[in-house]
Write a protein that holds these residues in place. Sequence first.
Motif, PDB file in Angstrom:
ATOM      1  N   ALA A  16      67.565  -5.742  52.317  1.00  0.00           N
ATOM      2  CA  ALA A  16      68.840  -6.077  51.666  1.00  0.00           C
ATOM      3  C   ALA A  16      69.974  -5.960  52.673  1.00  0.00           C
ATOM      4  CB  ALA A  16      69.086  -5.130  50.492  1.00  0.00           C
ATOM      5  N   GLY A  17      70.944  -6.827  52.521  1.00  0.00           N
ATOM      6  CA  GLY A  17      72.126  -6.778  53.368  1.00  0.00           C
ATOM      7  C   GLY A  17      73.085  -5.694  52.889  1.00  0.00           C
ATOM      8  N   ASP A  18      74.195  -5.575  53.581  1.00  0.00           N
ATOM      9  CA  ASP A  18      75.212  -4.581  53.252  1.00  0.00           C
ATOM     10  C   ASP A  18      76.323  -5.264  52.461  1.00  0.00           C
ATOM     11  OD1 ASP A  18      77.339  -2.707  53.277  1.00  0.00           O
ATOM     12  OD2 ASP A  18      76.689  -1.906  55.208  1.00  0.00           O
ATOM     13  N   LEU A  19      76.625  -4.752  51.294  1.00  0.00           N
ATOM     14  CA  LEU A  19      77.657  -5.353  50.441  1.00  0.00           C
ATOM     15  C   LEU A  19      79.044  -5.276  51.056  1.00  0.00           C
ATOM     16  CD1 LEU A  19      76.462  -4.041  46.946  1.00  0.00           C
ATOM     17  CD2 LEU A  19      76.129  -6.328  47.945  1.00  0.00           C
ATOM     18  N   LYS A  20      79.225  -4.440  52.077  1.00  0.00           N
ATOM     19  CA  LYS A  20      80.533  -4.288  52.718  1.00  0.00           C
ATOM     20  C   LYS A  20      80.750  -5.279  53.860  1.00  0.00           C
ATOM     21  CE  LYS A  20      79.497   0.138  52.763  1.00  0.00           C
ATOM     22  NZ  LYS A  20      79.368   1.442  53.341  1.00  0.00           N
ATOM     23  N   TRP A  21      79.747  -6.073  54.181  1.00  0.00           N
ATOM     24  CA  TRP A  21      79.887  -7.026  55.268  1.00  0.00           C
ATOM     25  C   TRP A  21      80.942  -8.073  54.952  1.00  0.00           C
ATOM     26  CZ3 TRP A  21      73.980  -8.105  56.006  1.00  0.00           C
ATOM     27  CH2 TRP A  21      73.436  -7.136  56.859  1.00  0.00           C
ATOM     28  N   HIS A  22      81.502  -8.647  56.006  1.00  0.00           N
ATOM     29  CA  HIS A  22      82.411  -9.789  55.889  1.00  0.00           C
ATOM     30  C   HIS A  22      81.623 -10.929  55.229  1.00  0.00           C
ATOM     31  CE1 HIS A  22      84.762 -13.275  57.180  1.00  0.00           C
ATOM     32  NE2 HIS A  22      85.773 -12.417  57.307  1.00  0.00           N
ATOM     33  N   PRO A  23      82.273 -11.769  54.404  1.00  0.00           N
ATOM     34  CA  PRO A  23      81.540 -12.852  53.716  1.00  0.00           C
ATOM     35  C   PRO A  23      80.764 -13.781  54.657  1.00  0.00           C
ATOM     36  CG  PRO A  23      83.749 -12.639  52.814  1.00  0.00           C
ATOM     37  CD  PRO A  23      83.674 -11.697  53.984  1.00  0.00           C
ATOM     38  N   ILE A  24      81.289 -14.034  55.844  1.00  0.00           N
ATOM     39  CA  ILE A  24      80.580 -14.906  56.784  1.00  0.00           C
ATOM     40  C   ILE A  24      79.300 -14.228  57.270  1.00  0.00           C
ATOM     41  CG2 ILE A  24      80.692 -15.958  59.085  1.00  0.00           C
ATOM     42  CD1 ILE A  24      83.679 -16.517  58.489  1.00  0.00           C
ATOM     43  N   ALA A  25      79.358 -12.939  57.552  1.00  0.00           N
ATOM     44  CA  ALA A  25      78.164 -12.206  57.977  1.00  0.00           C
ATOM     45  C   ALA A  25      77.146 -12.155  56.837  1.00  0.00           C
ATOM     46  CB  ALA A  25      78.542 -10.794  58.430  1.00  0.00           C
ATOM     47  N   ALA A  26      77.619 -11.958  55.614  1.00  0.00           N
ATOM     48  CA  ALA A  26      76.710 -11.912  54.460  1.00  0.00           C
ATOM     49  C   ALA A  26      76.025 -13.263  54.254  1.00  0.00           C
ATOM     50  CB  ALA A  26      77.482 -11.499  53.205  1.00  0.00           C
ATOM     51  N   ALA A  27      76.779 -14.348  54.411  1.00  0.00           N
ATOM     52  CA  ALA A  27      76.204 -15.687  54.253  1.00  0.00           C
ATOM     53  C   ALA A  27      75.181 -15.970  55.352  1.00  0.00           C
ATOM     54  CB  ALA A  27      77.311 -16.736  54.270  1.00  0.00           C
ATOM     55  N   LEU A  28      75.484 -15.543  56.558  1.00  0.00           N
ATOM     56  CA  LEU A  28      74.559 -15.746  57.673  1.00  0.00           C
ATOM     57  C   LEU A  28      73.283 -14.929  57.466  1.00  0.00           C
ATOM     58  CD1 LEU A  28      73.969 -17.075  60.347  1.00  0.00           C
ATOM     59  CD2 LEU A  28      75.359 -15.351  61.465  1.00  0.00           C
ATOM     60  N   TRP A  29      73.427 -13.706  56.973  1.00  0.00           N
ATOM     61  CA  TRP A  29      72.262 -12.856  56.688  1.00  0.00           C
ATOM     62  C   TRP A  29      71.351 -13.530  55.663  1.00  0.00           C
ATOM     63  CZ3 TRP A  29      69.751  -8.865  58.596  1.00  0.00           C
ATOM     64  CH2 TRP A  29      68.888  -8.141  57.777  1.00  0.00           C
ATOM     65  N   GLU A  30      71.958 -14.066  54.616  1.00  0.00           N
ATOM     66  CA  GLU A  30      71.169 -14.742  53.580  1.00  0.00           C
ATOM     67  C   GLU A  30      70.484 -15.980  54.158  1.00  0.00           C
ATOM     68  OE1 GLU A  30      71.567 -16.153  49.020  1.00  0.00           O
ATOM     69  OE2 GLU A  30      72.414 -14.306  49.785  1.00  0.00           O
ATOM     70  N   ALA A  31      71.211 -16.736  54.977  1.00  0.00           N
ATOM     71  CA  ALA A  31      70.647 -17.941  55.582  1.00  0.00           C
ATOM     72  C   ALA A  31      69.479 -17.605  56.507  1.00  0.00           C
ATOM     73  CB  ALA A  31      71.735 -18.695  56.345  1.00  0.00           C
TER      74      ALA A  31
END
Length: 118
Positions: A16-31
Amino acid sequence: MTSASVGVVAGSVQPAGDLKWHPIAAALWEALGESGQAQFYEPSDWAFAFSLMDDLSYYKSAERRSGQMLQSIYSAFERLLVTEGDRRRARVELERADSAPVDDENVAIMDNYRRMAE
């Protein structure tokens, strides 16, 4: 000429990613998890990617951004074969199962155009 050792792995599961990440980092993690190269990721690759998302989040949230830091982050992403260019340099080709078949005649025509342009 040295050959690479090949081992069979059952696959790696993206943490699982970190909910505190910047939205761009979160989107990249999901991708990353949806990308074809993820099938080759080991737990150490996911840990490295997780660390990169933290770095990217810090960079994106910073009041003042360093071009050198961004270059370092982008350079690290190359190791995870994030972009098509990175995969080509590593000679990794991914093919989607649902992609349309390649029209060999059109590919040959485009190759001829490329050769004429050189």
